[in-house]
Each structure stands twice: as structure tokens, then as C-alpha cells.
Design a protein around this motif. Structure first.
Motif, PDB file in Angstrom:
ATOM      1  N   LEU A 138      -3.836  -0.193   9.622  1.00  0.00           N
ATOM      2  CA  LEU A 138      -3.563  -0.442   8.208  1.00  0.00           C
ATOM      3  C   LEU A 138      -2.390  -1.399   8.114  1.00  0.00           C
ATOM      4  CD1 LEU A 138      -3.748   1.849   5.209  1.00  0.00           C
ATOM      5  CD2 LEU A 138      -1.546   0.738   5.625  1.00  0.00           C
ATOM      6  N   ASP A 139      -2.562  -2.468   7.338  1.00  0.00           N
ATOM      7  CA  ASP A 139      -1.516  -3.465   7.117  1.00  0.00           C
ATOM      8  C   ASP A 139      -0.912  -3.211   5.743  1.00  0.00           C
ATOM      9  OD1 ASP A 139       0.039  -5.708   6.660  1.00  0.00           O
ATOM     10  OD2 ASP A 139      -1.497  -7.153   7.247  1.00  0.00           O
ATOM     11  N   VAL A 140       0.353  -2.776   5.717  1.00  0.00           N
ATOM     12  CA  VAL A 140       0.971  -2.365   4.451  1.00  0.00           C
ATOM     13  C   VAL A 140       1.190  -3.536   3.514  1.00  0.00           C
ATOM     14  CG1 VAL A 140       2.104  -0.425   5.599  1.00  0.00           C
ATOM     15  CG2 VAL A 140       3.399  -2.552   5.209  1.00  0.00           C
ATOM     16  N   ALA A 141       1.400  -4.752   4.043  1.00  0.00           N
ATOM     17  CA  ALA A 141       1.550  -5.981   3.244  1.00  0.00           C
ATOM     18  C   ALA A 141       2.376  -5.741   1.989  1.00  0.00           C
ATOM     19  CB  ALA A 141       0.175  -6.551   2.894  1.00  0.00           C
ATOM     20  N   GLY A 142       3.632  -5.371   2.203  1.00  0.00           N
ATOM     21  CA  GLY A 142       4.477  -4.985   1.088  1.00  0.00           C
ATOM     22  C   GLY A 142       5.040  -6.141   0.286  1.00  0.00           C
ATOM     23  N   ALA A 143       5.701  -5.782  -0.814  1.00  0.00           N
ATOM     24  CA  ALA A 143       6.347  -6.759  -1.686  1.00  0.00           C
ATOM     25  C   ALA A 143       7.669  -7.213  -1.078  1.00  0.00           C
ATOM     26  CB  ALA A 143       6.589  -6.145  -3.063  1.00  0.00           C
ATOM     27  N   THR A 186      11.168   0.215  13.695  1.00  0.00           N
ATOM     28  CA  THR A 186      11.833   1.514  13.555  1.00  0.00           C
ATOM     29  C   THR A 186      11.244   2.344  12.425  1.00  0.00           C
ATOM     30  OG1 THR A 186      13.577   0.859  11.977  1.00  0.00           O
ATOM     31  CG2 THR A 186      13.980   0.429  14.319  1.00  0.00           C
ATOM     32  N   LEU A 187      10.531   1.696  11.509  1.00  0.00           N
ATOM     33  CA  LEU A 187       9.912   2.414  10.395  1.00  0.00           C
ATOM     34  C   LEU A 187       8.468   2.795  10.695  1.00  0.00           C
ATOM     35  CD1 LEU A 187      11.300   0.373   7.349  1.00  0.00           C
ATOM     36  CD2 LEU A 187      12.211   2.473   8.372  1.00  0.00           C
ATOM     37  N   GLY A 188       8.033   2.546  11.920  1.00  0.00           N
ATOM     38  CA  GLY A 188       6.705   2.993  12.320  1.00  0.00           C
ATOM     39  C   GLY A 188       5.676   1.914  12.506  1.00  0.00           C
ATOM     40  N   ALA A 189       6.058   0.636  12.332  1.00  0.00           N
ATOM     41  CA  ALA A 189       5.098  -0.443  12.547  1.00  0.00           C
ATOM     42  C   ALA A 189       4.771  -0.579  14.024  1.00  0.00           C
ATOM     43  CB  ALA A 189       5.654  -1.757  12.016  1.00  0.00           C
ATOM     44  N   HIS A 190       3.528  -0.913  14.302  1.00  0.00           N
ATOM     45  CA  HIS A 190       3.126  -1.204  15.685  1.00  0.00           C
ATOM     46  C   HIS A 190       3.280  -2.684  15.972  1.00  0.00           C
ATOM     47  CE1 HIS A 190       0.930   0.199  19.341  1.00  0.00           C
ATOM     48  NE2 HIS A 190       0.762  -1.100  19.463  1.00  0.00           N
ATOM     49  N   LEU A 237       6.043   0.985   4.463  1.00  0.00           N
ATOM     50  CA  LEU A 237       5.979   1.448   5.855  1.00  0.00           C
ATOM     51  C   LEU A 237       6.317   2.927   5.954  1.00  0.00           C
ATOM     52  CD1 LEU A 237       7.623  -1.540   7.759  1.00  0.00           C
ATOM     53  CD2 LEU A 237       5.311  -0.661   8.136  1.00  0.00           C
ATOM     54  N   ARG A 238       7.390   3.338   5.292  1.00  0.00           N
ATOM     55  CA  ARG A 238       7.790   4.756   5.346  1.00  0.00           C
ATOM     56  C   ARG A 238       6.674   5.650   4.793  1.00  0.00           C
ATOM     57  NH1 ARG A 238      12.963   2.518   3.552  1.00  0.00           N
ATOM     58  NH2 ARG A 238      14.542   2.801   5.187  1.00  0.00           N
ATOM     59  N   GLU A 239       6.125   5.272   3.643  1.00  0.00           N
ATOM     60  CA  GLU A 239       5.112   6.111   2.998  1.00  0.00           C
ATOM     61  C   GLU A 239       3.818   6.146   3.814  1.00  0.00           C
ATOM     62  OE1 GLU A 239       4.388   5.395  -1.113  1.00  0.00           O
ATOM     63  OE2 GLU A 239       6.522   5.372  -1.660  1.00  0.00           O
ATOM     64  N   CYS A 240       3.401   4.992   4.310  1.00  0.00           N
ATOM     65  CA  CYS A 240       2.138   4.948   5.062  1.00  0.00           C
ATOM     66  C   CYS A 240       2.269   5.624   6.418  1.00  0.00           C
ATOM     67  CB  CYS A 240       1.661   3.507   5.210  1.00  0.00           C
ATOM     68  SG  CYS A 240       1.104   2.780   3.654  1.00  0.00           S
ATOM     69  N   ARG A 241       3.434   5.522   7.044  1.00  0.00           N
ATOM     70  CA  ARG A 241       3.616   6.223   8.316  1.00  0.00           C
ATOM     71  C   ARG A 241       3.563   7.727   8.102  1.00  0.00           C
ATOM     72  NH1 ARG A 241       1.531   5.835  11.605  1.00  0.00           N
ATOM     73  NH2 ARG A 241       2.235   3.917  12.566  1.00  0.00           N
ATOM     74  N   ALA A 242       4.144   8.226   7.010  1.00  0.00           N
ATOM     75  CA  ALA A 242       4.092   9.658   6.722  1.00  0.00           C
ATOM     76  C   ALA A 242       2.662  10.108   6.423  1.00  0.00           C
ATOM     77  CB  ALA A 242       5.010   9.993   5.551  1.00  0.00           C
ATOM     78  N   ALA A 243       1.905   9.269   5.731  1.00  0.00           N
ATOM     79  CA  ALA A 243       0.538   9.632   5.347  1.00  0.00           C
ATOM     80  C   ALA A 243      -0.450   9.492   6.490  1.00  0.00           C
ATOM     81  CB  ALA A 243       0.085   8.766   4.166  1.00  0.00           C
ATOM     82  N   LEU A 244      -0.186   8.536   7.394  1.00  0.00           N
ATOM     83  CA  LEU A 244      -1.106   8.244   8.494  1.00  0.00           C
ATOM     84  C   LEU A 244      -0.322   8.241   9.808  1.00  0.00           C
ATOM     85  CD1 LEU A 244      -3.012   5.232   6.865  1.00  0.00           C
ATOM     86  CD2 LEU A 244      -3.779   7.606   6.946  1.00  0.00           C
ATOM     87  N   PRO A 245       0.075   9.386  10.286  1.00  0.00           N
ATOM     88  CA  PRO A 245       0.958   9.428  11.457  1.00  0.00           C
ATOM     89  C   PRO A 245       0.350   8.872  12.739  1.00  0.00           C
ATOM     90  CG  PRO A 245       0.191  11.640  10.867  1.00  0.00           C
ATOM     91  CD  PRO A 245      -0.197  10.739   9.746  1.00  0.00           C
ATOM     92  N   ILE A 274       0.864  -1.185   0.000  1.00  0.00           N
ATOM     93  CA  ILE A 274       0.000   0.000   0.000  1.00  0.00           C
ATOM     94  C   ILE A 274       0.895   1.228   0.000  1.00  0.00           C
ATOM     95  CG2 ILE A 274      -1.669   1.347   1.345  1.00  0.00           C
ATOM     96  CD1 ILE A 274      -2.907  -1.228   2.297  1.00  0.00           C
ATOM     97  N   SER A 275       0.650   2.129  -0.932  1.00  0.00           N
ATOM     98  CA  SER A 275       1.471   3.334  -1.072  1.00  0.00           C
ATOM     99  C   SER A 275       0.980   4.441  -0.167  1.00  0.00           C
ATOM    100  CB  SER A 275       1.428   3.820  -2.523  1.00  0.00           C
ATOM    101  OG  SER A 275       0.120   4.283  -2.845  1.00  0.00           O
ATOM    102  N   GLY A 276       1.801   5.466  -0.023  1.00  0.00           N
ATOM    103  CA  GLY A 276       1.400   6.624   0.750  1.00  0.00           C
ATOM    104  C   GLY A 276       0.195   7.318   0.158  1.00  0.00           C
ATOM    105  N   GLY A 277       0.098   7.332  -1.159  1.00  0.00           N
ATOM    106  CA  GLY A 277      -1.041   7.970  -1.802  1.00  0.00           C
ATOM    107  C   GLY A 277      -2.352   7.273  -1.482  1.00  0.00           C
ATOM    108  N   VAL A 278      -2.345   5.952  -1.524  1.00  0.00           N
ATOM    109  CA  VAL A 278      -3.546   5.194  -1.173  1.00  0.00           C
ATOM    110  C   VAL A 278      -3.875   5.395   0.306  1.00  0.00           C
ATOM    111  CG1 VAL A 278      -4.478   2.867  -0.883  1.00  0.00           C
ATOM    112  CG2 VAL A 278      -3.300   3.477  -2.994  1.00  0.00           C
ATOM    113  N   ALA A 279      -2.851   5.339   1.162  1.00  0.00           N
ATOM    114  CA  ALA A 279      -3.077   5.557   2.596  1.00  0.00           C
ATOM    115  C   ALA A 279      -3.665   6.933   2.849  1.00  0.00           C
ATOM    116  CB  ALA A 279      -1.767   5.375   3.359  1.00  0.00           C
ATOM    117  N   ALA A 280      -3.151   7.944   2.158  1.00  0.00           N
ATOM    118  CA  ALA A 280      -3.630   9.312   2.351  1.00  0.00           C
ATOM    119  C   ALA A 280      -5.097   9.456   1.970  1.00  0.00           C
ATOM    120  CB  ALA A 280      -2.774  10.281   1.550  1.00  0.00           C
ATOM    121  N   SER A 281      -5.560   8.655   1.022  1.00  0.00           N
ATOM    122  CA  SER A 281      -6.961   8.739   0.603  1.00  0.00           C
ATOM    123  C   SER A 281      -7.915   8.253   1.699  1.00  0.00           C
ATOM    124  CB  SER A 281      -7.190   7.931  -0.679  1.00  0.00           C
ATOM    125  OG  SER A 281      -7.120   6.538  -0.429  1.00  0.00           O
ATOM    126  N   LEU A 282      -7.352   7.636   2.743  1.00  0.00           N
ATOM    127  CA  LEU A 282      -8.164   7.128   3.850  1.00  0.00           C
ATOM    128  C   LEU A 282      -7.862   7.857   5.156  1.00  0.00           C
ATOM    129  CD1 LEU A 282      -7.586   3.313   3.120  1.00  0.00           C
ATOM    130  CD2 LEU A 282      -9.437   4.759   2.244  1.00  0.00           C
TER     131      LEU A 282
END
Length: 338
Positions: free
Chosen positions: A213-218, A280-284, A251-259, A197-205
């Protein structure tokens, strides 16, 4: 047996018989520095891994990720995973419950509360079903029938595109998802399935009452690859199977979009050090899926042993960095992520 049930069983077989992980994309977590202190000034035995997520206390920031459901073999897997989660004090995410709502006989493959009464249990439905008419009532039903504490709505356009008859009508998907999140009386997570999930998608929510939000990255399991193998018996459209946002970047993008929204790190989490780096990248919390699948067929002890290994690896990572707790790491997240 319905076609959905047969497909779920094919997914299990493919994941057990083939290398379904990304071949050219890594999580990016290997490039995240981890501090090392030769004088850590903390006792290994005193390190506290416990945390709270979605109102439940966890012995470590760890969930067993969403995998399966819908058939007898899936029932065995889910109940084994649930027993291990109960024994070790971690959480469990269920596989997609669509089959459970469409095929009543599939319900028992998702019911685990009798063997895991205390765990954090997260249900699961796809955005594809929301686009076809499912809404808050179905989300509440999915939670109630299994005693889930929350429900994840999974986004998986690439996986669906690789299926013979996947759900690929996504026009208006953002508006529909926003509507359902606003109206739901069940705590909702949004997650991908392994392509990020990108920062742009996260920001839309960002203005919505998301539980997490679970980033479930590649970098871990490529569900496009799983679907290609399930459909053709071989990897076709190989380059598409490598598409996705690496976990560290997501993680970096979603943490910035959804602090302020709790993040789940998943997608290629394979060690306690991966878990520490994700923190360290903002995951709980972290979620791990594929490594537990073959272990679930061995039995509860095999799953429990792997959970304890991950926890010990995380404990040692915190020890050598001089951190006394998960909260201690999270307090230094901004500094460490620079």
C-alpha cells in the motif's frame, strides 16, 4: 490525439511551469526526530542500503514514483527514468495506463523493458476504471503489455472531482476494489496520488492479499492543484487543493491498520533524511516523483545523479544514527516512532 492524451500533456506542462506542491500542508516528516550519535560505531562505507520489495532486490529503498504516459513526450520521460532506474538499481512506477488500453497508439510510451530489463516495474490503473467495468483481465493486460511485476490501483477522488469530466461515481467503490483484489492474479498495490490514505481506509482492506500500500500523503504534489491549473489556468478552489492527510500521519495510521502489509512512503519525499524518517514510521520503501520530472527532460545522467544524491543522503543519515543497514532501522521502527 485523444482528450486523455492531451490532458496528460497538460499535466506535464503544468508541473513544469507552476508550483504544484501543497502551500499550507507539510508532510509532517520534518517533525519526526532522527537520532544522532557522536560515536556511531559504524563505517560510512559499510552501510548497506539494499532491500527487497515485491520480490526484487533494490540498491536502496527507493522507487521513482508514478508520473506520466500516453504521448511522445511522456515516452521520452518514461524511458529516461527507466534507464536511470536500471543504472542505479531502483524501481519505477508507471503513470496511469488507462490511455494505453483505450488508445492502442499510446502503448509505446509505457514500454521500457528494452532499456530496463531488470528493474522492479509497477503498472498503474485507476479505481475509476474499475468502477466502469475494468477488472482482473484489464489489470493482467496492463501488466503483460509492459512486462510489469505488479500493478497499482490508484485512488484519487479529489483529483477527479477537480476535472471537468472526472470519474466521481464512488458509491460501492470499497466493495468493487475488494472484489478485484480478491480475483486478481497480478500482485496489486493500492495507492493514492498525493492526498493520503487514512487508517480507516487501510483497515477496510486489511483481510485482502494486498502486495503493498502506497500512502501517498499530502505535503508534496497536490494533484487537485495540478488539475485546477490544467483546467482553469489558475488555482481555483484553493482551500480544496490543500485537503489531505500528511504523509507522516498516513504512515502511522496505515502501519497500525496493516501491520504486515509493506508500505510505500510517498508524497513530498524530497531528501534522504525524509526517506530515513519514513522508514522509522513503518515504510518499507519510498517513492519520489516530481523532482525527477524536469531532470528526465535533461537526460539519464541528471536523473541518475539525483538518485545517487538521495542514496548518499540516506547513507549519511543512517551513519550518524549508528545504523548499519535499512533492516537495522526497520528493526527499531517501533522504538523510534514513539
Amino acid at each position: 490525439m485523444s482528450e486523455v492524451q492531451r490532458r496528460k500533456l497538460r499535466h506535464i506542462d503544468v508541473c513544469l511551469a507552476h508550483d504544484v506542491q501543497f502551500q499550507t500542508v507539510t508532510t509532517g516528516l520534518e517533525a519526526v526526530p532522527w537520532p544522532y550519535r557522536a560515536l556511531p560505531e559504524v563505517n560510512l562505507a559499510d552501510i548497506d542500503l539494499s532491500t527487497t520489495f515485491l520480490g526484487k532486490r533494490l540498491s536502496a529503498p527507493l522507487l521513482i514514483g508514478a508520473m506520466t504516459g500516453g504521448a511522445e513526450r511522456a515516452r521520452t520521460i518514461n524511458r529516461t527514468l527507466a534507464e536511470a532506474a536500471q543504472a542505479t538499481g531502483i524501481g519505477l512506477m508507471l503513470g496511469s495506463q488507462r490511455v494505453m488500453l483505450d488508445v492502442p497508439g499510446a502503448l509505446s510510451s509505457f514500454q521500457v523493458r528494452d532499456v530496463a530489463p531488470d528493474i522492479l516495474l509497477i503498472g498503474n490503473l485507476g479505481l475509476g476504471q474499475l468502477m466502469k467495468g475494468y477488472g482482473p483481465a484489464e489489470l493482467e493486460r496492463a501488466a503483460a503489455l509492459v512486462g510489469a511485476d505488479a500493478v497499482a490501483v490508484h485512488l484519487n477522488p479529489l483529483q477527479e472531482a477537480m476535472q471537468a469530466s472526472g470519474d466521481t461515481a464512488y458509491q460501492g467503490a470499497t466493495a468493487r476494489l475488494r472484489q478485484v483484489i480478491r480475483e486478481s492474479r497480478v500482485p496489486l498495490l493500492v495507492k493514492e496520488v498525493g492526498h493520503g490514505i487514512s487508517g480507516g481506509v487501510a483497515a477496510s482492506l486489511a483481510d485482502l492479499p494486498l502486495a503493498a500500500l502506497d500512502v501517498a500523503g499530502a505535503g508534496g504534489t497536490s494533484w487537485a492543484r495540478v488539475e485546477a491549473l490544467a483546467r482553469y489556468g489558475e488555482v481555483r478552489f484553493g482551500p480544496l487543493c490543500e485537503v489531505g492527510l500528511p504523509t507522516a500521519q498516513a504512515l502511522r495510521e496505515c502501519r497500525a491498520a496493516l501491520p504486515r502489509v509493506p508500505l510505500v512512503a510517498s508524497g513530498g519525499i524530497r531528501s534522504g533524511l525524509d526517506m530515513a524518517r519514513a522508514l522509522t514510521l513503518g515504510a518499507h520503501v519510498n517513492a519520489v516523483a516530481l523532482p525527477f520530472l524536469p531532470l528526465a527532460l535533461e537526460g539519464v545522467q541528471a536523473v541518475t545523479d539525483h538518485i545517487e544524491t538521495l542514496k548518499q543522503e540516506l547513507r549519511v543519515a543512517l551513519f550518524v544514527a549508528g545504523y548499519r543497514s535499512v533492516q537495522d532501522v526497520q528493526a527499531h521502527t517501533t522504538e523510534l516512532a514513539r
